[in-house]
Design a protein around this motif. Structure first.
Motif, PDB file in Angstrom:
ATOM      1  N   ALA A 152       0.834  -1.205   0.000  1.00 16.44           N
ATOM      2  CA  ALA A 152       0.000   0.000   0.000  1.00 16.44           C
ATOM      3  C   ALA A 152       0.866   1.251   0.000  1.00 16.44           C
ATOM      4  N   LEU A 153       1.940   1.255   0.792  1.00 16.98           N
ATOM      5  CA  LEU A 153       2.846   2.401   0.797  1.00 16.98           C
ATOM      6  C   LEU A 153       3.514   2.589  -0.560  1.00 16.98           C
ATOM      7  N   ALA A 154       3.877   1.483  -1.202  1.00 19.20           N
ATOM      8  CA  ALA A 154       4.490   1.580  -2.533  1.00 19.20           C
ATOM      9  C   ALA A 154       3.510   2.161  -3.547  1.00 19.20           C
ATOM     10  N   ASP A 177       6.549   8.263  -7.741  1.00 15.81           N
ATOM     11  CA  ASP A 177       7.741   7.825  -8.451  1.00 15.81           C
ATOM     12  C   ASP A 177       7.880   6.307  -8.289  1.00 15.81           C
ATOM     13  N   PRO A 178       7.875   5.534  -9.386  1.00 17.64           N
ATOM     14  CA  PRO A 178       8.013   4.071  -9.264  1.00 17.64           C
ATOM     15  C   PRO A 178       9.277   3.642  -8.540  1.00 17.64           C
ATOM     16  N   ARG A 199       9.576   1.136  -5.310  1.00 19.09           N
ATOM     17  CA  ARG A 199      10.411  -0.058  -5.190  1.00 19.09           C
ATOM     18  C   ARG A 199      11.282  -0.004  -3.945  1.00 19.09           C
ATOM     19  N   GLN A 200      11.610   1.202  -3.482  1.00 24.28           N
ATOM     20  CA  GLN A 200      12.395   1.333  -2.257  1.00 24.28           C
ATOM     21  C   GLN A 200      11.642   0.800  -1.039  1.00 24.28           C
ATOM     22  N   ALA A 218       9.332  -7.040 -10.039  1.00 23.84           N
ATOM     23  CA  ALA A 218       8.319  -6.693 -11.042  1.00 23.84           C
ATOM     24  C   ALA A 218       8.442  -5.250 -11.508  1.00 23.84           C
ATOM     25  N   GLY A 219       9.029  -4.386 -10.659  1.00 22.45           N
ATOM     26  CA  GLY A 219       9.188  -2.982 -11.048  1.00 22.45           C
ATOM     27  C   GLY A 219      10.493  -2.690 -11.749  1.00 22.45           C
TER      28      GLY A 219
END
Length: 382
Positions: A289-291, A296-297, A301-302, A322-323
């Motif tokens: 949910a946070l992602a 910014d993709p 991912r971070q 996947a990203g």
């Protein structure tokens, strides 16, 4: 003609001798039957201890034949029939006991209790309900109410189940508040299916006021408000869940992220989820949910990398991968599909009582019929 009394001198001793012989014969018969009944009883007990139920039943039947008034033998025989799955014969044994006029009140209640369990095991819910109703107000009152609660739930009679949960709330069997909340949520769902949306909404709003610790009540209220187009009210319900039922936040994290984006209230929701993550064990759903809240993709991912630093996770690694843009190697899609397939079983929910697994979260386990037996976390996180 004078009456001759001399024959009395012979008749009286003869009558005495005949009476004595008759009493001795009856005594011999009584002793013989008394020896046979205990012998059959102990033989049945021996078979029972050796888990030889068929032979034990035969022995107890013989013992009952010699002593038909022995209530304990009838109870033992009925219990054996029920354990063996021969519910029809168990019912006959316990109904025979209830038909006896000389049965003590305590044994009558015991026979009624056994008969009720016979009907319940046989799946005759209507007759089991009537039998348990007869036990209300007796020493089996609490146990009868628990059984009636289960019967109402199995028959999906949620109104009567809620009434029984209310009656059991003051008993020594623990709290029934959350179980009552489930019954009210089921009632609200039924009202909604029949088009009585306003009544369902009023029921749920009253429920969260009375039992705020019920996660399902907040989730049901949020979903109903969203159905009515009240997205702000739906998000407010989930925010209240975060306060009253923080352990269930992983179940609603996706909904919070989605509705906060619609309302352009991303930052408060992001901060709320971050605060939750700081005080609880890492959750895949909260991380995801946070992602999704990151524009910014790369920042999204971070979030998965941060999760992996806290806890190794194949699912988080698959989501991170996947990203990543596809490389030049043709094997990249094959590797990703393999990882996704391997991580799919880890995304399921598992019942803590019976181990039943499913992709969907259940408030009422389909396997063991238990309430709230599913932890609100994926299999990989348990």
């Amino acid at each position: 003609m004078a009456f001759d009394f001399t024959w009395l001198l012979w008749a009286l001793p003869l009558a005495f001798a005949l009476g004595w012989l008759a009493s001795r014969w009856d005594l011999r018969q009584w002793r013989l039957e008394g020896r046979q009944a205990p012998r059959a009883y102990f033989r049945g007990l021996n078979h029972l201890l050796n888990e030889q139920q068929d032979q034990a039943i035969d022995a107890f039947i013989e013992a009952v034949r010699h002593d038909p008034d022995a209530a304990e033998l009838h109870f033992a025989l009925g219990a054996l029939f029920r354990r063996r799955g021969d519910y029809d014969r168990a019912v006959r044994v316990h109904e025979h006991l209830l038909a006896r006029a000389d049965l003590s009140p305590r044994d009558r209640e015991r026979a009624q209790h056994a008969l009720a369990h016979d009907f319940l095991k046989a799946g005759l819910l209507d007759r089991a309900e009537a039998a348990f109703q007869a036990l209300l107000g007796t020493r089996y009152d609490t146990e009868a109410r628990l059984a009636l609660l289960g019967i109402h739930e199995r028959s999906r009679d949620w109104a009567r189940a809620a009434q029984m949960a209310e009656a059991l709330e003051g008993s020594d069997r623990g709290s029934f508040r959350l179980r009552l909340a489930h019954h009210r949520c089921e009632q609200a769902a039924a009202l909604q299916r029949h088009g009585h949306t306003s009544e369902a909404l009023a029921l749920l709003e009253a429920l969260v006021t009375r039992i705020p610790e019920s996660a399902r009540a907040w989730v049901s209220l949020a979903e109903l408000r969203q159905t009515l187009g009240n997205t702000a009210g739906a998000l407010a319900a989930l925010e209240s869940l975060c306060t009253h039922c923080p352990e269930h936040v992983p179940l609603v994290a996706h909904g919070m992220a989605q509705w906060s984006r619609l309302l352009e209230r991303v930052e408060p929701t992001r901060q709320r989820l971050r605060d939750w993550a700081q005080h609880h064990a890492p959750s895949l759903d909260v991380t995801q949910a946070l992602a999704s809240l990151e524009t910014d993709p790369a920042q999204g991912r971070q979030q998965y990398l941060h999760h992996l630093r806290q806890e190794p996770s194949l699912v988080a690694a698959t989501l991170w991968l996947a990203g990543v843009p596809l490389g030049a190697a043709d094997e990249d899609p094959l590797v990703r599909r393999a990882l996704e397939r391997a991580s799919e079983p880890l995304k399921r929910y598992r019942c803590a009582a019976c181990g039943f697994e499913s992709r969907q979260y259940f408030w009422h386990c389909p396997g063991c019929q238990g309430w709230d037996t599913y932890p609100p976390r994926r299999v990989e996180e348990l």
